[in-house]
Design a protein around this motif. Structure first.
Motif, PDB file in Angstrom:
ATOM      1  N   VAL A  14      -8.690  -0.823   0.325  1.00  0.00           N
ATOM      2  CA  VAL A  14      -7.871  -1.106   1.499  1.00  0.00           C
ATOM      3  C   VAL A  14      -8.752  -1.055   2.745  1.00  0.00           C
ATOM      4  CG1 VAL A  14      -6.024  -0.181   2.950  1.00  0.00           C
ATOM      5  CG2 VAL A  14      -5.716  -0.305   0.484  1.00  0.00           C
ATOM      6  N   ILE A  50       0.859  -1.186   0.000  1.00  0.00           N
ATOM      7  CA  ILE A  50       0.000   0.000   0.000  1.00  0.00           C
ATOM      8  C   ILE A  50       0.891   1.230   0.000  1.00  0.00           C
ATOM      9  CG2 ILE A  50      -1.709   1.282   1.360  1.00  0.00           C
ATOM     10  CD1 ILE A  50      -2.425  -1.529   2.624  1.00  0.00           C
ATOM     11  N   ASP A  67       0.734   5.237   0.938  1.00  0.00           N
ATOM     12  CA  ASP A  67      -0.001   6.341   1.558  1.00  0.00           C
ATOM     13  C   ASP A  67       0.738   7.651   1.294  1.00  0.00           C
ATOM     14  OD1 ASP A  67      -1.649   4.385   2.803  1.00  0.00           O
ATOM     15  OD2 ASP A  67      -0.194   4.212   4.441  1.00  0.00           O
ATOM     16  N   GLU A 117      -8.903  -0.014   6.235  1.00  0.00           N
ATOM     17  CA  GLU A 117      -8.139   0.839   7.149  1.00  0.00           C
ATOM     18  C   GLU A 117      -8.399   0.510   8.621  1.00  0.00           C
ATOM     19  OE1 GLU A 117      -5.760   2.345   6.249  1.00  0.00           O
ATOM     20  OE2 GLU A 117      -6.023   3.285   4.295  1.00  0.00           O
ATOM     21  N   SER A 163      -4.391   6.647   2.035  1.00  0.00           N
ATOM     22  CA  SER A 163      -4.019   5.558   1.127  1.00  0.00           C
ATOM     23  C   SER A 163      -4.349   5.953  -0.311  1.00  0.00           C
ATOM     24  CB  SER A 163      -4.763   4.278   1.488  1.00  0.00           C
ATOM     25  OG  SER A 163      -4.541   3.298   0.474  1.00  0.00           O
TER      26      SER A 163
END
Length: 558
Positions: free
Chosen positions: A386, A356, A358, A388, A381
């Motif tokens: 995703v 991932i 961010d 979180e 992100s």
């Protein structure tokens, strides 16, 4: 010397890349400008990692990106595929055409006119007296940009820009894996593209890796997969960092079709099997996301959305070109090469390669004591699908922070940034701390080049500081108002990526493999047999099981 070669495949990948190279070009200009801020003149970044030195046939020195860009025929706008530095001029008609004495039917489209920005570059190079005002350039770009070269300020080597010969079509029609499946291997295209990559790799002293961007929303996913397969045979020990980048426009359809879902599954399985680290980037919408807290973004314009992703790409790869020192300098801290990052994210217990990314742009000032102003809570992100809310005590992270501000007008020291990040993790009481977190810091912020889109809101100051009250009535501020921006990025190897993986694995099984599957005709028309699909499904299931060990147990019980 630890060089990186960059590859950009597909339309949106080249939009992202164009902004990325504009940032580098701006850094080069500021570093050599005696009147620029000392923080840019002393950035402690080795630009030779990304650039090559050369000279034209006239003996003029050049410094160009070590880049191979692949796109559809006609995608370069007003730019020549030979770039701008080495234009020897070429006739539009082959000499051999004089041997044909029959009728000739010529179809020629009107040449595109340069926009104000490109006109200004041309006049500057020609040393023409007439000057176009910067405010007019900035004001016109939002409407004038049609392709990625329309806002590119970089010079490119003749080996860099490759148009897929014999393939004239709109990118909207080049929209699934099947349509791109044989494009690389046909008409010597693959050989020509690989020759261009070989040109850049062979002149490297010690290549540290290949940074590969692909717009995998359509046929370019197949082109990239075939390219990567060829690279794997020739460059076995060169790690590939693969970014799949998608524009919001490519995800505008309110409901994904069977073809879309199968494309996504096949694309992920094929591409992830041919790289060391796979990072999906591209939210269905940036408008309304945390990324737009201080920005005004339009999903319908790739010129705008690609700028946000390019900024994250720039920041996340800065450690690869920090000048290595025996101890951390006052300007940078914790340099690393591509292989070190790969080992960090994939070699600590779990062999997860899908990460991932961010980003926080602008990153908040370190003086903000409120919980909502910590670096961690401002990170958004850029990877879709995703979870979180997941608590993952096996997560591994690598963070990079550029140009952090101590207060609204004071740059933070490297040590202050480290302390602020430590404090952020301590304050994040609702989140499990990662198993390991690496932190790289550079005091040099992201420079904002003239052709950067006007996406900053009126709470963003000239150094990218977040203001307590609006600085103007304008909601769209650009490079004339904001000169630099602090940026924070974070790579995460975390089980938060599971929804992204599981949806693609499930769709491949349900729509492509099961007997009587709705998409069986689609995958057959793309040239895939049942065994190939099962291999892809096996690859996806392995990725899921790395992050969810119970997955194999439940599969075995089935």
């Amino acid at each position: 010397m630890r060089e990186i070669v960059t590859i950009q495949v597909g339309e949106f990948a080249n939009f992202v890349g164009s902004h990325f190279w504009n940032f580098q070009d701006e850094l080069l200009g500021l570093a050599s400008d005696p009147e620029s801020d000392p923080i840019f003149r002393n950035h402690n970044l080795n630009m030779d990692v990304l650039y090559r030195s050369g000279e034209t046939h006239q003996g003029v020195a050049t410094y160009t990106p070590r880049l191979v860009s692949v796109n559809l025929k006609g995608s370069l706008g007003t730019m020549s595929s030979r770039g701008t530095l080495y234009n020897e001029g070429s006739s539009s008609r082959s000499v051999s055409s004089t041997t044909w004495f029959g009728d000739v039917d010529t179809q020629r489209s009107e040449p595109r006119k340069r926009n104000l920005f490109l006109q200004s570059l041309y006049e500057e190079e020609q040393k023409v007296g007439k000057e176009i005002e910067d405010k007019d350039i900035v004001g016109s770009l939002d409407e004038d940009v049609e392709c990625w070269t329309d806002f590119s300020k970089s010079h490119y080597h003749p080996q860099s820009l490759y148009e897929l010969n014999g393939l004239w079509m709109d990118s909207k029609d080049f929209n699934n894996y099947g349509i791109g499946k044989d494009v690389f291997s046909e008409a010597s295209r693959g050989e020509e593209i690989c020759d261009r990559l070989r040109f850049f790799v062979e002149e490297c002293d010690h290549i540290q890796g290949i940074k590969f961007l692909v717009d995998d929303s359509g046929g370019f996913s197949a082109v990239a997969a075939d390219f990567l397969e060829n690279m794997a045979d020739e460059y076995t020990n060169v790690p590939v960092l693969l970014y799949s980048v998608r524009s919001p426009m490519s995800q505008m359809s309110p409901k994904k079709t069977v073809s879309n879902k199968l494309h996504d599954a096949i694309s992920l399985s094929r591409l992830s099997s041919l790289c060391k680290l796979f990072t999906p980037i591209g939210l269905p919408s940036l408008t309304g996301s945390k990324a737009s807290k201080y920005l005004n973004l339009g999903d319908e314009k790739p010129y705008r959305s690609s700028a946000v992703y390019a900024a994250a790409l720039h920041a996340s790869t800065i450690p690869f070109r920090m000048q290595p020192t025996s101890s951390d300098s006052s300007e940078v801290s914790t340099s690393m090469d591509v292989n070190t990052l790969v080992q960090l994210l994939t070699g600590r217990g779990r062999q997860n390669i899908v990460t991932i990314l961010d980003s926080a742009m602008p990153a908040p000032t370190l003086a903000g004591k409120q919980l909502e102003n910590t670096l961690l809570t401002n990170l958004q992100s850029l990877t879709p699908e995703v979870n979180e809310d997941v608590e993952d005590n096996q997560a591994v992270e690598s963070m990079c922070i550029l140009g952090a501000l101590r207060s609204e007008d004071k740059e933070a020291l490297v040590s202050e940034v480290k302390n602020a990040v430590d404090a952020s993790y301590e304050q994040a009481i609702t989140k499990t701390k990662p198993l390991f977190c690496n932190l790289s810091v550079s005091r040099c912020p992201l420079p904002v080049p003239l052709p950067f889109p006007s996406i900053f809101g009126n709470l963003v100051g000239i150094k990218g500081e977040i203001l307590s009250s609006p600085v103007s009535d304008s909601l769209y501020r650009g490079s004339l108002d904001v000169h630099s921006i602090p940026v924070a990025t974070r790579w995460r190897s975390s089980s938060a990526i599971l929804p992204f993986l599981e949806s693609r694995m499930g769709n491949l099984e349900k729509l492509g493999i099961q007997w009587g599957a709705m998409g069986s005709d689609v995958v057959r028309s793309w040239g895939f047999g049942r065994e190939e699909l099962q291999e892809m499904r096996e690859n996806l299931s392995k990725m899921v099981s790395e992050l969810n060990p119970q997955f194999f147990e439940s599969s075995d019980s089935d």
